[in-house]
Design an enzyme around this catalytic site. Structure first.
Site, PDB file in Angstrom:
ATOM      1  N   SER A 280       0.829  -1.189   0.000  1.00  0.00           N
ATOM      2  CA  SER A 280       0.000   0.000   0.000  1.00  0.00           C
ATOM      3  C   SER A 280       0.880   1.261   0.000  1.00  0.00           C
ATOM      4  CB  SER A 280      -0.966  -0.063   1.190  1.00  0.00           C
ATOM      5  OG  SER A 280      -2.019   0.844   1.037  1.00  0.00           O
TER       6      SER A 280
ATOM      7  N   ASP B 287      -9.986  -5.005  -4.554  1.00  0.00           N
ATOM      8  CA  ASP B 287      -9.411  -4.143  -3.519  1.00  0.00           C
ATOM      9  C   ASP B 287     -10.400  -3.014  -3.223  1.00  0.00           C
ATOM     10  OD1 ASP B 287      -7.894  -2.075  -2.152  1.00  0.00           O
ATOM     11  OD2 ASP B 287      -6.084  -3.141  -2.781  1.00  0.00           O
TER      12      ASP B 287
ATOM     13  N   HIS C 268      -7.431  -5.916  -0.110  1.00  0.00           N
ATOM     14  CA  HIS C 268      -6.237  -5.080   0.047  1.00  0.00           C
ATOM     15  C   HIS C 268      -5.086  -5.871   0.686  1.00  0.00           C
ATOM     16  CE1 HIS C 268      -4.271  -1.261  -0.249  1.00  0.00           C
ATOM     17  NE2 HIS C 268      -4.068  -1.163   1.047  1.00  0.00           N
TER      18      HIS C 268
END
Length: 184
Positions: free
Chosen positions: A74, A137, A164
């Site tokens: 991320s 996601d 995610h």
């Protein structure tokens, strides 16, 4: 030059990284591999994840260099990409990578998204690029994940059911690390 160190750069807001998502599990798995050590640390400025704080930390504290494989998740993926624009590293494995601030105030303040991505420079500085992304996601649109894969000519592992990537284990990531260790 072979990989000797694996550095895990978490996403923002991860809290205690050893007990967040798959980070601690992957860290322990890698440390059991012969000839390689891994590094997992709580990052400074963990909520906003400012580039101006994270990149110097990656260089000075985590010692990311040509013998380092960076695993970024991320915000950590954004940090790994920006770091690789100006530093040579063995490889980057990007998990949940994206290209814009997504209209989010913290993402905007991070500084990663205020200029174009330098895909060619990243490719020139990094020997191996692997990316994990998922079409479901909840935070990242697939077109941004695909844009990263296309820009970096990454080896893309595309899923439809991983969200995610916030599971507690991530065996496919360990397989990718092992593959890169053998590639040298």
């Amino acid at each position: 030059m072979a990989v000797k160190r694996v550095v895990i750069v978490p996403g923002n807001g991860a809290g205690d990284v050893e007990h967040s998502n798959w980070y601690g599990w992957v860290y322990k798995q890698i440390n059991q591999m012969p000839g390689v050590c891994s590094e997992l640390r709580n990052m400074p400025d963990p909520v906003t994840a400012r580039e101006s704080i994270w990149l110097p930390f990656m260089e000075k504290e985590l010692r990311c260099d040509e013998e380092t494989l960076i695993i970024g998740h991320s915000s950590g993926a954004a940090a790994a990409m920006r770091y690789s624009e100006t530093h040579k590293v063995f490889g980057i494995i990007l998990v949940g990578a994206y290209t814009s601030d997504l209209g989010d105030e913290y993402e905007r303040k991070s500084g990663y998204f205020n200029r174009p991505w330098e895909w060619e420079r990243i490719r020139a500085n990094v020997k191996h690029i692997i990316q994990f992304g998922s079409t479901d996601d909840p935070f990242l649109p697939w077109d941004e994940q695909q844009e990263v894969a296309d820009g970096l000519e990454a080896e893309l592992h595309k899923y439809t059911d991983r969200g995610h990537f916030q599971n507690t284990q991530f065996p496919e990531l360990i397989s990718a690390v092992q593959k890169l260790l053998m590639a040298g």
